[in-house]
Design a protein around this motif. Structure first.
Motif, PDB file in Angstrom:
ATOM      1  N   ASP A  94      97.178  -7.741 -61.223  1.00 25.89           N
ATOM      2  CA  ASP A  94      96.032  -6.768 -60.845  1.00 25.89           C
ATOM      3  C   ASP A  94      96.199  -6.707 -59.356  1.00 25.89           C
ATOM      4  O   ASP A  94      95.745  -7.716 -58.680  1.00 25.89           O
ATOM      5  CB  ASP A  94      94.780  -7.257 -61.461  1.00 25.89           C
ATOM      6  N   PRO A  95      96.483  -5.451 -58.815  1.00 19.65           N
ATOM      7  CA  PRO A  95      96.277  -5.347 -57.420  1.00 19.65           C
ATOM      8  C   PRO A  95      95.053  -5.552 -56.885  1.00 19.65           C
ATOM      9  O   PRO A  95      95.006  -6.118 -55.907  1.00 19.65           O
ATOM     10  CB  PRO A  95      96.556  -3.682 -57.282  1.00 19.65           C
ATOM     11  N   LYS A  96      93.782  -5.300 -57.491  1.00 18.25           N
ATOM     12  CA  LYS A  96      92.544  -5.724 -57.059  1.00 18.25           C
ATOM     13  C   LYS A  96      92.297  -7.186 -56.774  1.00 18.25           C
ATOM     14  O   LYS A  96      91.873  -7.790 -55.969  1.00 18.25           O
ATOM     15  CB  LYS A  96      91.521  -5.013 -57.910  1.00 18.25           C
ATOM     16  N   THR A  97      92.925  -7.930 -57.955  1.00 23.18           N
ATOM     17  CA  THR A  97      92.825  -9.513 -57.550  1.00 23.18           C
ATOM     18  C   THR A  97      93.807  -9.984 -56.784  1.00 23.18           C
ATOM     19  O   THR A  97      93.222 -10.733 -55.992  1.00 23.18           O
ATOM     20  CB  THR A  97      93.295  -9.892 -59.424  1.00 23.18           C
ATOM     21  N   ALA A  98      94.921  -9.450 -56.624  1.00 22.47           N
ATOM     22  CA  ALA A  98      95.956  -9.990 -55.554  1.00 22.47           C
ATOM     23  C   ALA A  98      95.507  -9.637 -54.270  1.00 22.47           C
ATOM     24  O   ALA A  98      95.475 -10.320 -53.377  1.00 22.47           O
ATOM     25  CB  ALA A  98      97.403  -9.177 -55.636  1.00 22.47           C
ATOM     26  N   ALA A  99      94.705  -8.365 -54.088  1.00 23.25           N
ATOM     27  CA  ALA A  99      94.324  -8.042 -52.712  1.00 23.25           C
ATOM     28  C   ALA A  99      92.997  -9.200 -52.360  1.00 23.25           C
ATOM     29  O   ALA A  99      92.918  -9.533 -51.176  1.00 23.25           O
ATOM     30  CB  ALA A  99      93.824  -6.562 -52.650  1.00 23.25           C
ATOM     31  N   ALA A 100      92.154  -9.202 -53.338  1.00 20.66           N
ATOM     32  CA  ALA A 100      91.102  -9.966 -52.997  1.00 20.66           C
ATOM     33  C   ALA A 100      91.397 -11.603 -52.623  1.00 20.66           C
ATOM     34  O   ALA A 100      90.907 -12.222 -52.000  1.00 20.66           O
ATOM     35  CB  ALA A 100      90.147 -10.292 -54.360  1.00 20.66           C
ATOM     36  N   THR A 101      92.463 -12.027 -53.369  1.00 21.04           N
ATOM     37  CA  THR A 101      92.858 -13.402 -52.956  1.00 21.04           C
ATOM     38  C   THR A 101      93.808 -13.502 -51.912  1.00 21.04           C
ATOM     39  O   THR A 101      94.028 -14.678 -51.398  1.00 21.04           O
ATOM     40  CB  THR A 101      93.669 -14.180 -54.155  1.00 21.04           C
ATOM     41  N   GLY A 102      94.664 -12.320 -51.508  1.00 24.54           N
ATOM     42  CA  GLY A 102      95.675 -12.447 -50.507  1.00 24.54           C
ATOM     43  C   GLY A 102      95.272 -12.011 -48.904  1.00 24.54           C
ATOM     44  O   GLY A 102      95.864 -12.153 -48.093  1.00 24.54           O
ATOM     45  N   PHE A 103      93.993 -11.354 -49.082  1.00 18.62           N
ATOM     46  CA  PHE A 103      93.589 -10.823 -47.766  1.00 18.62           C
ATOM     47  C   PHE A 103      92.023 -10.800 -47.558  1.00 18.62           C
ATOM     48  O   PHE A 103      91.262 -10.735 -48.706  1.00 18.62           O
ATOM     49  CB  PHE A 103      94.005  -9.342 -47.589  1.00 18.62           C
ATOM     50  N   ALA A 104      91.725 -11.349 -46.551  1.00 19.80           N
ATOM     51  CA  ALA A 104      90.245 -11.213 -46.093  1.00 19.80           C
ATOM     52  C   ALA A 104      89.992 -10.705 -44.934  1.00 19.80           C
ATOM     53  O   ALA A 104      90.770 -10.905 -43.796  1.00 19.80           O
ATOM     54  CB  ALA A 104      89.500 -12.674 -46.254  1.00 19.80           C
ATOM     55  N   LEU A 105      88.989  -9.928 -44.610  1.00 19.61           N
ATOM     56  CA  LEU A 105      88.640  -9.477 -43.505  1.00 19.61           C
ATOM     57  C   LEU A 105      86.965  -9.708 -43.154  1.00 19.61           C
ATOM     58  O   LEU A 105      86.256  -9.500 -43.858  1.00 19.61           O
ATOM     59  CB  LEU A 105      88.387  -7.963 -43.153  1.00 19.61           C
ATOM     60  N   HIS A 106      86.725 -10.222 -41.786  1.00 20.64           N
ATOM     61  CA  HIS A 106      85.763 -10.718 -41.417  1.00 20.64           C
ATOM     62  C   HIS A 106      85.324 -10.211 -40.069  1.00 20.64           C
ATOM     63  O   HIS A 106      86.163  -9.924 -39.124  1.00 20.64           O
ATOM     64  CB  HIS A 106      85.327 -12.152 -41.305  1.00 20.64           C
ATOM     65  N   SER A 107      84.229  -9.572 -39.797  1.00 22.55           N
ATOM     66  CA  SER A 107      83.708  -9.164 -38.303  1.00 22.55           C
ATOM     67  C   SER A 107      82.203  -9.182 -38.115  1.00 22.55           C
ATOM     68  O   SER A 107      81.693  -9.700 -39.030  1.00 22.55           O
ATOM     69  CB  SER A 107      84.028  -7.473 -38.249  1.00 22.55           C
ATOM     70  N   ASN A 108      82.139  -9.027 -36.750  1.00 23.19           N
ATOM     71  CA  ASN A 108      80.628  -9.271 -36.382  1.00 23.19           C
ATOM     72  C   ASN A 108      79.926  -8.154 -36.686  1.00 23.19           C
ATOM     73  O   ASN A 108      80.355  -7.090 -37.228  1.00 23.19           O
ATOM     74  CB  ASN A 108      80.573  -9.449 -34.910  1.00 23.19           C
ATOM     75  N   ASP A 109      78.694  -8.115 -36.685  1.00 25.73           N
ATOM     76  CA  ASP A 109      77.486  -7.146 -36.903  1.00 25.73           C
ATOM     77  C   ASP A 109      78.004  -6.083 -35.910  1.00 25.73           C
ATOM     78  O   ASP A 109      78.190  -6.377 -34.890  1.00 25.73           O
ATOM     79  CB  ASP A 109      76.060  -7.459 -36.905  1.00 25.73           C
ATOM     80  N   ARG A 110      77.597  -4.784 -36.031  1.00 26.40           N
ATOM     81  CA  ARG A 110      77.965  -3.660 -35.314  1.00 26.40           C
ATOM     82  C   ARG A 110      77.021  -3.813 -34.188  1.00 26.40           C
ATOM     83  O   ARG A 110      75.684  -3.679 -34.438  1.00 26.40           O
ATOM     84  CB  ARG A 110      77.846  -2.242 -36.045  1.00 26.40           C
ATOM     85  N   ILE A 111      77.605  -3.629 -32.992  1.00 27.41           N
ATOM     86  CA  ILE A 111      76.759  -3.614 -31.783  1.00 27.41           C
ATOM     87  C   ILE A 111      76.245  -2.314 -31.436  1.00 27.41           C
ATOM     88  O   ILE A 111      75.149  -1.919 -31.017  1.00 27.41           O
ATOM     89  CB  ILE A 111      77.214  -4.647 -30.644  1.00 27.41           C
ATOM     90  N   PHE A 112      77.090  -1.353 -31.317  1.00 28.25           N
ATOM     91  CA  PHE A 112      76.906   0.111 -30.699  1.00 28.25           C
ATOM     92  C   PHE A 112      76.932   0.952 -31.987  1.00 28.25           C
ATOM     93  O   PHE A 112      77.886   0.957 -32.935  1.00 28.25           O
ATOM     94  CB  PHE A 112      77.942   0.567 -29.812  1.00 28.25           C
TER      95      PHE A 112
END
Length: 152
Positions: free
Chosen positions: A126-144
């Motif tokens: 399942d591409p959604k499952t593969a994407a969920a387990t193979g990739f993660a993106l984390h970022s800070n809260d938006r400043i501007f």
């Protein structure tokens, strides 16, 4: 659960190949005795092949795969045969070179699957499952934002 069966691997071995694999037991001519020596070697080669395949696929798929995709069955047999022949040493320029070539092709394919460049066509892919387990993106809260930049 194995990706190939004992009978599938055994069917791919000709008489002279069996003689090469059971070299530790030279002179064994009785067919039943030869099969008794060969059977655990085949089972061990299959188990090793399954472990190698699972090592590549575990990153993207739940292993062991059920049902077994045809391509995995084929590569499992290729790896198991390589495992059997490599026990006594392979001559890459001789007849055994074919087993080395097929093994290298299997490993290359499995590496591409692990990288996500190739799909094995499994229902578990399942591409959604593969994407969920193979990739993660984390970022800070938006400043501007438009609100914080008003009046500038």
């Amino acid at each position: 659960m194995s990706y190939c069966t004992h009978d599938e691997v055994r069917a791919l071995l000709k008489f002279d190949a069996v003689s090469q694999i059971i070299t530790d037991n030279d002179g064994v001519e009785d067919p039943e005795e030869r099969e008794a020596i060969l059977a655990p070697l085949i089972d061990e080669a299959i188990a090793d092949a399954d472990g190698e395949i699972d090592g590549y696929l575990a990153k993207r798929y739940t292993v062991p795969l059920t049902p077994v995709p045809k391509v995995i069955n084929k590569f499992s047999k290729d790896i198991a045969l390589y495992n059997l022949f490599s026990r006594a040493g392979l001559d890459p320029d001789g007849r055994e070179g074919n087993y080395l070539t097929r093994y290298n092709a299997a490993v290359k394919f499995l590496a591409l699957v692990a990288e996500g460049k190739v799909s094995i066509g499994s229902e578990t892919s399942d591409p959604k499952t593969a994407a969920a387990t193979g990739f993660a993106l984390h970022s800070n809260d938006r400043i501007f934002s438009r609100e914080t930049m008003k009046g500038m």
